[in-house]
Design a protein around this motif. Structure first.
Motif, PDB file in Angstrom:
ATOM      1  N   ILE A   1       0.833  -1.210   0.000  1.00  0.00           N
ATOM      2  CA  ILE A   1       0.000   0.000   0.000  1.00  0.00           C
ATOM      3  C   ILE A   1       0.863   1.252   0.000  1.00  0.00           C
ATOM      4  CG2 ILE A   1      -1.642   1.358   1.367  1.00  0.00           C
ATOM      5  CD1 ILE A   1      -2.856  -1.337   2.284  1.00  0.00           C
ATOM      6  N   ASN A   2       1.901   1.271   0.829  1.00  0.00           N
ATOM      7  CA  ASN A   2       2.787   2.440   0.879  1.00  0.00           C
ATOM      8  C   ASN A   2       3.411   2.723  -0.479  1.00  0.00           C
ATOM      9  OD1 ASN A   2       2.261   2.915   3.573  1.00  0.00           O
ATOM     10  ND2 ASN A   2       4.080   1.847   4.299  1.00  0.00           N
ATOM     11  N   GLU A   3       3.841   1.683  -1.172  1.00  0.00           N
ATOM     12  CA  GLU A   3       4.437   1.876  -2.500  1.00  0.00           C
ATOM     13  C   GLU A   3       3.415   2.410  -3.489  1.00  0.00           C
ATOM     14  OE1 GLU A   3       7.052   2.217  -5.581  1.00  0.00           O
ATOM     15  OE2 GLU A   3       7.488   1.948  -3.454  1.00  0.00           O
ATOM     16  N   LEU A   4       2.219   1.868  -3.460  1.00  0.00           N
ATOM     17  CA  LEU A   4       1.168   2.324  -4.375  1.00  0.00           C
ATOM     18  C   LEU A   4       0.803   3.786  -4.111  1.00  0.00           C
ATOM     19  CD1 LEU A   4      -1.028  -0.883  -4.260  1.00  0.00           C
ATOM     20  CD2 LEU A   4       0.219  -0.033  -6.264  1.00  0.00           C
ATOM     21  N   GLN A   5       0.771   4.180  -2.866  1.00  0.00           N
ATOM     22  CA  GLN A   5       0.445   5.566  -2.529  1.00  0.00           C
ATOM     23  C   GLN A   5       1.603   6.516  -2.802  1.00  0.00           C
ATOM     24  OE1 GLN A   5      -0.803   4.993   1.553  1.00  0.00           O
ATOM     25  NE2 GLN A   5      -2.953   4.823   0.961  1.00  0.00           N
ATOM     26  N   ARG A   6       2.816   6.025  -2.638  1.00  0.00           N
ATOM     27  CA  ARG A   6       4.018   6.843  -2.808  1.00  0.00           C
ATOM     28  C   ARG A   6       4.350   7.120  -4.269  1.00  0.00           C
ATOM     29  NH1 ARG A   6      10.048   4.932  -1.715  1.00  0.00           N
ATOM     30  NH2 ARG A   6       9.156   3.173  -2.798  1.00  0.00           N
ATOM     31  N   SER A   7       3.950   6.235  -5.151  1.00  0.00           N
ATOM     32  CA  SER A   7       4.343   6.339  -6.559  1.00  0.00           C
ATOM     33  C   SER A   7       3.122   6.317  -7.485  1.00  0.00           C
ATOM     34  CB  SER A   7       5.280   5.189  -6.923  1.00  0.00           C
ATOM     35  OG  SER A   7       6.420   5.201  -6.106  1.00  0.00           O
ATOM     36  N   PRO A   8       2.295   7.352  -7.446  1.00  0.00           N
ATOM     37  CA  PRO A   8       1.096   7.340  -8.289  1.00  0.00           C
ATOM     38  C   PRO A   8       1.402   7.320  -9.784  1.00  0.00           C
ATOM     39  CG  PRO A   8       1.378   9.472  -7.237  1.00  0.00           C
ATOM     40  CD  PRO A   8       2.389   8.557  -6.629  1.00  0.00           C
ATOM     41  N   ALA A   9       2.549   7.800 -10.187  1.00  0.00           N
ATOM     42  CA  ALA A   9       2.897   7.823 -11.612  1.00  0.00           C
ATOM     43  C   ALA A   9       3.075   6.424 -12.186  1.00  0.00           C
ATOM     44  CB  ALA A   9       4.175   8.630 -11.829  1.00  0.00           C
ATOM     45  N   ASN A  10       3.306   5.434 -11.336  1.00  0.00           N
ATOM     46  CA  ASN A  10       3.540   4.066 -11.810  1.00  0.00           C
ATOM     47  C   ASN A  10       2.351   3.136 -11.619  1.00  0.00           C
ATOM     48  OD1 ASN A  10       6.189   4.681 -12.523  1.00  0.00           O
ATOM     49  ND2 ASN A  10       6.909   4.288 -10.445  1.00  0.00           N
ATOM     50  N   ARG A  11       1.259   3.634 -11.048  1.00  0.00           N
ATOM     51  CA  ARG A  11       0.142   2.747 -10.705  1.00  0.00           C
ATOM     52  C   ARG A  11      -0.572   2.147 -11.901  1.00  0.00           C
ATOM     53  NH1 ARG A  11      -1.529   6.259  -5.953  1.00  0.00           N
ATOM     54  NH2 ARG A  11      -3.035   7.159  -7.385  1.00  0.00           N
ATOM     55  N   HIS A  12      -0.355   2.664 -13.088  1.00  0.00           N
ATOM     56  CA  HIS A  12      -0.972   2.072 -14.281  1.00  0.00           C
ATOM     57  C   HIS A  12      -0.252   0.789 -14.702  1.00  0.00           C
ATOM     58  CE1 HIS A  12       2.422   4.291 -15.848  1.00  0.00           C
ATOM     59  NE2 HIS A  12       2.335   3.578 -16.958  1.00  0.00           N
ATOM     60  N   LEU A  13       0.898   0.521 -14.093  1.00  0.00           N
ATOM     61  CA  LEU A  13       1.690  -0.659 -14.434  1.00  0.00           C
ATOM     62  C   LEU A  13       1.160  -1.902 -13.718  1.00  0.00           C
ATOM     63  CD1 LEU A  13       5.207   1.011 -14.186  1.00  0.00           C
ATOM     64  CD2 LEU A  13       3.866   0.548 -16.260  1.00  0.00           C
ATOM     65  N   ASP A  14       1.712  -3.049 -14.070  1.00  0.00           N
ATOM     66  CA  ASP A  14       1.330  -4.335 -13.499  1.00  0.00           C
ATOM     67  C   ASP A  14       1.491  -4.336 -11.981  1.00  0.00           C
ATOM     68  OD1 ASP A  14       0.836  -7.346 -13.959  1.00  0.00           O
ATOM     69  OD2 ASP A  14       2.649  -7.276 -12.722  1.00  0.00           O
TER      70      ASP A  14
END
Length: 119
Positions: free
Chosen positions: A80-93
């Motif tokens: 969750i922390n990674e997903l919240q920290r890096s919104p620019a990459n959330r479209h990836l796998d």
């Protein structure tokens, strides 16, 4: 020779199959949901850990060394922390995002008791 119609029907189904990668956006939305979706997202992250473990055993190469005693809650928090920290990459796998978060959080180091280190 006549081709069985079931065979022809199965070929039609193959052409209609669509593969969809589960993205980081979807995983984060499922984490933020209630009930079955949230539980499913936690199980997904556990599946990523299982996949990492299987891959490391098969290849005899370790990239992630999750310490003994780490809970499902902790691995979920890292995801969750990674997903919240890096919104620019959330479209990836989603699996790749979670894997890289684990590599960053729990990298394997020489001399840490990793049984496959140095093989």
């Amino acid at each position: 020779m006549k081709t069985p119609r079931y065979f022809l029907a199965s070929l039609g189904l193959l052409g209609a199959t669509f593969v969809h990668a589960y993205t980081g956006n979807e995983l984060l939305a499922d984490f933020e949901a209630q009930g079955v979706r949230r539980v499913g997202s936690m199980q997904y992250v556990r599946g990523v850990v299982d996949g990492i473990t299987s891959s490391q055993i098969a290849t005899r190469r370790d990239f992630v060394c999750i310490p003994e005693g780490v809970t499902v809650g902790q691995i979920t928090d890292v995801a969750i922390n990674e997903l919240q920290r890096s919104p620019a990459n959330r479209h990836l796998d989603a699996g790749a995002i979670v894997y890289l978060a684990f590599v960053e959080t729990w990298p394997c180091k020489a001399g840490t008791g990793n049984p496959r280190q140095g093989r």
